[in-house]
Design a protein around this motif. Structure first.
Motif, PDB file in Angstrom:
ATOM      1  N   LEU A 268      34.635  33.443  42.563  1.00  0.00           N
ATOM      2  CA  LEU A 268      33.784  34.316  41.737  1.00  0.00           C
ATOM      3  C   LEU A 268      34.231  34.313  40.273  1.00  0.00           C
ATOM      4  CD1 LEU A 268      33.380  37.431  44.090  1.00  0.00           C
ATOM      5  CD2 LEU A 268      31.551  35.896  43.332  1.00  0.00           C
ATOM      6  N   ARG A 269      35.528  34.346  40.063  1.00  0.00           N
ATOM      7  CA  ARG A 269      36.040  34.380  38.689  1.00  0.00           C
ATOM      8  C   ARG A 269      35.801  33.053  37.976  1.00  0.00           C
ATOM      9  NH1 ARG A 269      36.731  38.530  35.290  1.00  0.00           N
ATOM     10  NH2 ARG A 269      38.316  38.079  33.722  1.00  0.00           N
ATOM     11  N   LEU A 270      35.977  31.944  38.689  1.00  0.00           N
ATOM     12  CA  LEU A 270      35.739  30.618  38.093  1.00  0.00           C
ATOM     13  C   LEU A 270      34.264  30.429  37.742  1.00  0.00           C
ATOM     14  CD1 LEU A 270      38.040  28.305  40.282  1.00  0.00           C
ATOM     15  CD2 LEU A 270      38.476  29.196  37.988  1.00  0.00           C
ATOM     16  N   GLU A 271      33.422  30.977  38.604  1.00  0.00           N
ATOM     17  CA  GLU A 271      31.980  30.888  38.336  1.00  0.00           C
ATOM     18  C   GLU A 271      31.620  31.622  37.042  1.00  0.00           C
ATOM     19  OE1 GLU A 271      27.843  32.374  40.447  1.00  0.00           O
ATOM     20  OE2 GLU A 271      29.581  32.007  41.741  1.00  0.00           O
ATOM     21  N   LEU A 272      32.260  32.770  36.814  1.00  0.00           N
ATOM     22  CA  LEU A 272      32.030  33.549  35.596  1.00  0.00           C
ATOM     23  C   LEU A 272      32.472  32.760  34.361  1.00  0.00           C
ATOM     24  CD1 LEU A 272      31.317  36.285  34.179  1.00  0.00           C
ATOM     25  CD2 LEU A 272      33.719  36.912  34.510  1.00  0.00           C
ATOM     26  N   TYR A 273      33.677  32.170  34.416  1.00  0.00           N
ATOM     27  CA  TYR A 273      34.189  31.399  33.278  1.00  0.00           C
ATOM     28  C   TYR A 273      33.294  30.196  32.983  1.00  0.00           C
ATOM     29  CZ  TYR A 273      38.629  33.996  33.168  1.00  0.00           C
ATOM     30  OH  TYR A 273      39.588  34.968  33.040  1.00  0.00           O
ATOM     31  N   LYS A 274      32.785  29.561  34.048  1.00  0.00           N
ATOM     32  CA  LYS A 274      31.919  28.390  33.878  1.00  0.00           C
ATOM     33  C   LYS A 274      30.612  28.792  33.213  1.00  0.00           C
ATOM     34  CE  LYS A 274      30.755  24.268  36.519  1.00  0.00           C
ATOM     35  NZ  LYS A 274      30.746  23.643  37.865  1.00  0.00           N
ATOM     36  N   LYS A 275      30.091  29.940  33.655  1.00  0.00           N
ATOM     37  CA  LYS A 275      28.835  30.448  33.104  1.00  0.00           C
ATOM     38  C   LYS A 275      28.987  30.771  31.615  1.00  0.00           C
ATOM     39  CE  LYS A 275      25.392  34.016  34.173  1.00  0.00           C
ATOM     40  NZ  LYS A 275      25.110  35.194  35.031  1.00  0.00           N
ATOM     41  N   GLU A 276      30.162  31.291  31.237  1.00  0.00           N
ATOM     42  CA  GLU A 276      30.416  31.658  29.840  1.00  0.00           C
ATOM     43  C   GLU A 276      31.015  30.504  29.030  1.00  0.00           C
ATOM     44  OE1 GLU A 276      32.954  35.071  30.088  1.00  0.00           O
ATOM     45  OE2 GLU A 276      31.330  36.421  30.736  1.00  0.00           O
ATOM     46  N   ASN A 277      31.109  29.329  29.685  1.00  0.00           N
ATOM     47  CA  ASN A 277      31.646  28.126  29.046  1.00  0.00           C
ATOM     48  C   ASN A 277      33.069  28.356  28.500  1.00  0.00           C
ATOM     49  OD1 ASN A 277      31.441  25.414  28.376  1.00  0.00           O
ATOM     50  ND2 ASN A 277      30.744  25.863  26.291  1.00  0.00           N
ATOM     51  N   ARG A 278      33.880  29.020  29.288  1.00  0.00           N
ATOM     52  CA  ARG A 278      35.286  29.267  28.896  1.00  0.00           C
ATOM     53  C   ARG A 278      36.167  28.353  29.747  1.00  0.00           C
ATOM     54  NH1 ARG A 278      35.876  35.686  29.247  1.00  0.00           N
ATOM     55  NH2 ARG A 278      37.998  35.188  28.519  1.00  0.00           N
ATOM     56  N   MET A 279      36.177  27.079  29.407  1.00  0.00           N
ATOM     57  CA  MET A 279      36.815  26.079  30.248  1.00  0.00           C
ATOM     58  C   MET A 279      38.350  26.132  30.182  1.00  0.00           C
ATOM     59  SD  MET A 279      34.150  25.199  31.596  1.00  0.00           S
ATOM     60  CE  MET A 279      34.873  24.112  32.815  1.00  0.00           C
ATOM     61  N   VAL A 280      38.891  26.623  29.083  1.00  0.00           N
ATOM     62  CA  VAL A 280      40.358  26.762  29.010  1.00  0.00           C
ATOM     63  C   VAL A 280      40.826  27.773  30.046  1.00  0.00           C
ATOM     64  CG1 VAL A 280      42.294  27.518  27.568  1.00  0.00           C
ATOM     65  CG2 VAL A 280      40.482  26.110  26.576  1.00  0.00           C
ATOM     66  N   GLU A 281      40.157  28.934  30.057  1.00  0.00           N
ATOM     67  CA  GLU A 281      40.515  29.969  31.026  1.00  0.00           C
ATOM     68  C   GLU A 281      40.232  29.490  32.458  1.00  0.00           C
ATOM     69  OE1 GLU A 281      38.841  30.484  28.301  1.00  0.00           O
ATOM     70  OE2 GLU A 281      39.715  32.189  27.200  1.00  0.00           O
ATOM     71  N   TYR A 282      39.126  28.726  32.617  1.00  0.00           N
ATOM     72  CA  TYR A 282      38.738  28.183  33.924  1.00  0.00           C
ATOM     73  C   TYR A 282      39.863  27.330  34.505  1.00  0.00           C
ATOM     74  CZ  TYR A 282      35.997  25.491  37.365  1.00  0.00           C
ATOM     75  OH  TYR A 282      35.537  24.910  38.518  1.00  0.00           O
ATOM     76  N   GLU A 283      40.320  26.362  33.724  1.00  0.00           N
ATOM     77  CA  GLU A 283      41.368  25.442  34.201  1.00  0.00           C
ATOM     78  C   GLU A 283      42.706  26.162  34.393  1.00  0.00           C
ATOM     79  OE1 GLU A 283      41.103  22.477  35.309  1.00  0.00           O
ATOM     80  OE2 GLU A 283      38.992  22.252  34.781  1.00  0.00           O
ATOM     81  N   ARG A 284      42.992  27.075  33.509  1.00  0.00           N
ATOM     82  CA  ARG A 284      44.253  27.829  33.577  1.00  0.00           C
ATOM     83  C   ARG A 284      44.336  28.614  34.888  1.00  0.00           C
ATOM     84  NH1 ARG A 284      44.364  31.335  28.615  1.00  0.00           N
ATOM     85  NH2 ARG A 284      45.301  29.574  27.518  1.00  0.00           N
ATOM     86  N   LEU A 285      43.284  29.374  35.192  1.00  0.00           N
ATOM     87  CA  LEU A 285      43.280  30.207  36.384  1.00  0.00           C
ATOM     88  C   LEU A 285      43.241  29.357  37.659  1.00  0.00           C
ATOM     89  CD1 LEU A 285      43.189  33.210  37.282  1.00  0.00           C
ATOM     90  CD2 LEU A 285      40.717  32.959  37.462  1.00  0.00           C
ATOM     91  N   LYS A 286      42.438  28.306  37.625  1.00  0.00           N
ATOM     92  CA  LYS A 286      42.283  27.439  38.804  1.00  0.00           C
ATOM     93  C   LYS A 286      43.629  26.833  39.218  1.00  0.00           C
ATOM     94  CE  LYS A 286      39.313  23.657  40.494  1.00  0.00           C
ATOM     95  NZ  LYS A 286      40.311  22.716  41.016  1.00  0.00           N
ATOM     96  N   SER A 287      44.315  26.219  38.251  1.00  0.00           N
ATOM     97  CA  SER A 287      45.575  25.548  38.594  1.00  0.00           C
ATOM     98  C   SER A 287      46.635  26.560  39.035  1.00  0.00           C
ATOM     99  CB  SER A 287      46.088  24.735  37.400  1.00  0.00           C
ATOM    100  OG  SER A 287      46.306  25.584  36.281  1.00  0.00           O
TER     101      SER A 287
END
Length: 658
Positions: A268-287
């Motif tokens: 759910l959180r990654l989907e939010l970051y993707k929607k807001e185009n916040r790819m730095v936060e996306y990759e940071r949280l995912k890894s």
């Protein structure tokens, strides 16, 4: 049920009997809040112990700092030697929480060092609460922080019974699930080892004893309790209950459920970051979260696992987290929560939540943590104050908050068993306060007494110390950068008379027991504010109340409302005390208190001289020295001298590496 049995050669006296009777009756009638107003030196701790014995309730005693907690733990151990008195404070020697500073794009990694002995004491507290009814826990604010689910912790126990059959392979896997590690080489707390049909387990919460299980095939033939140092048999048992090595340990099914729940929140959180185009936060949280999940799946734990506490405990978003108080509630019986020095402790408990929340909100916003990390938090004040069935607030100067909660359920303890009165006081002009204090200090020191001085600023305290040293006085300065161990040593040297005057700012108030002090000087007493509030003034003046010659110099050019109220309270108390002494023909006697040997490190010079030659020592001699050092380490830990215990632990590790 094991009863609380108080052991003391003294009986309640002065105001103590009526305070004990009154407060015990309030609690028996079901009152949730009550307050004990007890002047310095009136034996509040003794009254608290008698209330516990009268009520026969498990009790949590909380205070605002570790030094006071250690002092209370030592006193209650003495009062209840046959009961389970435990100690629960932060288990970190050093703790730097993780944080992110957006304007600098700077992430500060969590850095901490866990004190093994404090960790053992915490585990001992939680296991005692679940196993025994006669438990008293002395705790710091750490008791308000998140812990594992006590119900889950109770499920993670293993019972052993002589004559029963156990599959040894399944048993060893069960020990691993409970957080124990196999270690056949270096056997320590939280380890187990296997030698043929013998399994030794060193409970994580026990300092002195190792459990030995002897099997014949799958049948458990013997359960022996061994001394942890020399491994000699000290007892044989028919049954034994082993608790998990960590309160955050959960069963296999709960762990699978938690992993699934974390994965869902991550998606759910990654989907939010993707929607807001916040790819730095996306990759940071995912890894970060995927690495944690891998560690949890393979080992049952990961660095910072407390941030996933909501998933591990099954709590919902925003729900009150589990804390030490829930371990008291597990037995579904009433218990008592005593807040010592409540005028300081309660505001500190109330301020914990906001600071923790603001730091974690930044971590969540920038992809360093999942939103569920916000639920790993201390209790909010509103949650804490409603949690226990019975509260007892104890202070010489309770705040209005405690008095409002307690309403008419208040007891005063103004008469000291020694007959000592509150100190006399006088108002002196600030125009020549340094010179006047010097003259008074010389007179007091000549009589063999000590002087306490409180200044408003660090600079003033330093300058004052320097000035008086030049005039020939033996004076020291105690400031906020001095750690608890060194502070205890300074207090000890002060009491021994190695110096006669101690200058500080805000360190000379609650919980300082110095019967040698006959003069307290409060500089700039008319500067209204936190350091010169009514509460601060009364508490500081109280430092002279343990000496029959107790006197206070209040340096002030105007009488502020706080100063006026402090003087009125002192006058009221002195009048009550003098009347009681006259009616009962009591002559005031000064307090005599032995120096606390816990404050003095033992002289291990000879031991360390031998240790320097460790490389050339025969193996047998090294083994003897390790045994000797281990005993010293355990003794230091029992005295709560954790600095010395850590030093000895490191020395033992160096020997074992040889």
């Amino acid at each position: 049920m094991q009863k609380f049995i108080l052991e003391s050669k003294y009986n309640p006296s002065g105001d103590q009997p009526q305070a004990i009777e009154k407060l015990s009756e309030f609690i028996k009638q079901g009152s949730q809040y009550q307050t004990l107003i007890g002047v310095t030196g009136s034996g509040k701790t003794f009254s608290m112990a008698h209330i516990i014995e009268k009520l026969q309730m498990p009790t949590l005693i909380m205070t605002h700092n570790k030094t006071l907690a250690a002092q209370l733990f030592s006193e209650f151990k003495g009062f209840f030697p046959k009961n389970h008195v435990e100690y629960f404070i932060s288990h970190f020697d050093y703790y730097q929480p993780e944080a992110y500073i957006p304007r600098q794009d700077l992430f500060i990694e969590k850095d901490s060092k866990i004190n093994d002995e404090l960790e053992r004491l915490r585990l001992s507290a939680t296991t005692s609460l679940l196993a025994f009814d006669d438990t008293i826990v002395v705790a710091s604010v750490s008791a308000n922080y998140g812990l594992g689910n006590p119900s889950e912790y109770l499920e993670m126990i293993e019972s052993f019974e002589v004559g029963k059959s156990y599959n040894q392979k399944s048993l060893l896997l069960r020990l691993v699930d409970m957080g124990y590690k196999r270690n056949d080489a270096f056997f320590d707390r939280g380890d187990f080892r296997v030698n043929g049909e013998v399994i030794d387990i060193y409970p994580a919460y026990n300092e002195d004893e190792v459990v030995r299980l002897e099997f014949f095939g799958d049948e458990l033939e013997n359960i022996f309790i061994l001394d942890s140092i020399d491994k000699k048999n000290i007892d044989r048992k028919d049954t034994f209950v082993l608790y998990a090595a960590n309160p955050f340990i959960v069963g296999e099914n709960k762990l699978k459920s938690a992993i699934k729940s974390i994965e869902e929140e991550l998606a759910l959180r990654l989907e939010l970051y993707k929607k807001e185009n916040r790819m730095v936060e996306y990759e940071r949280l995912k890894s970060r979260v995927e690495f944690d999940l891998e560690m949890i799946s393979s080992t049952g734990i990961c660095k910072g696992i407390e941030n996933y506490a909501r998933h591990l405990t099954g709590k919902k978003e925003g729900e009150t987290p589990y804390s030490l108080l829930d371990y008291f509630e597990q037995k579904r019986k009433p218990y008592l929560l005593i807040v010592d020095e409540s005028h300081v402790s309660l505001p500190q408990f109330g301020g914990m939540y906001a600071g923790d929340r603001s730091r974690k909100e930044v971590l969540v916003e920038y992809g360093f943590r999942l939103p569920s990390a916000l639920d790993n938090r201390p209790l909010q004040y509103e949650e804490f104050i409603q949690k226990a069935p019975h509260f007892l607030f104890v202070s010489a100067t309770p705040a209005q908050k405690e008095l409002d909660l307690s309403k008419e359920h208040i007891a005063e303890q103004l008469i000291r068993p020694t007959g000592l009165l509150d100190p006399t006081y006088e108002i002196c002009s600030t125009d020549n306060q340094v010179e006047r204090l010097y003259d008074e200090a010389k007179r007091v020191i000549k009589n063999g007494d000590r002087v306490l001085v409180t200044a408003l600023t660090k600079k003033m305290a330093e300058e004052l110390t320097k000035y008086y040293l030049e005039l020939g006085l033996k004076v020291r300065y105690m400031h906020s950068e001095i750690d608890a161990i060194e502070r205890n040593q300074i207090i000890r040297e002060f009491r021994l008379g190695e110096f006669n005057m101690l200058v500080g700012i805000n360190l000379l108030r609650e919980g300082l027991d110095l019967p040698e002090v006959s003069l307290v000087a409060i500089l700039d007493a008319d500067k209204e504010g936190f350091l010169r509030s009514e509460t601060s003034l009364i508490q500081t003046m109280g430092r002279a109340a343990r000496n029959v010659r107790g006197h206070v110099l209040l340096f002030a050019n105007t009488i502020t409302p706080s100063l006026k109220r402090a003087m009125e309270v002192t006058d009221y108390r002195r009048e009550r005390q003098e009347r009681f002494n006259k009616e009962n023909n009591i002559t005031p006697k000064g307090v005599v208190r032995k120096l606390d040997e816990n404050l003095k490190n033992q002289d291990l010079g000879m031991l360390y001289e031998r240790a320097k030659k460790k490389e050339k020592m025969p193996k047998e001699e090294r083994a003897k020295l390790v045994k000797e050092l281990t005993k010293q380490m355990h003794e230091a830990a029992k005295r709560l001298d954790f600095e010395e215990a850590a030093r000895l632990r490191d020395e033992i590790a160096r020997f074992r590496n040889l």
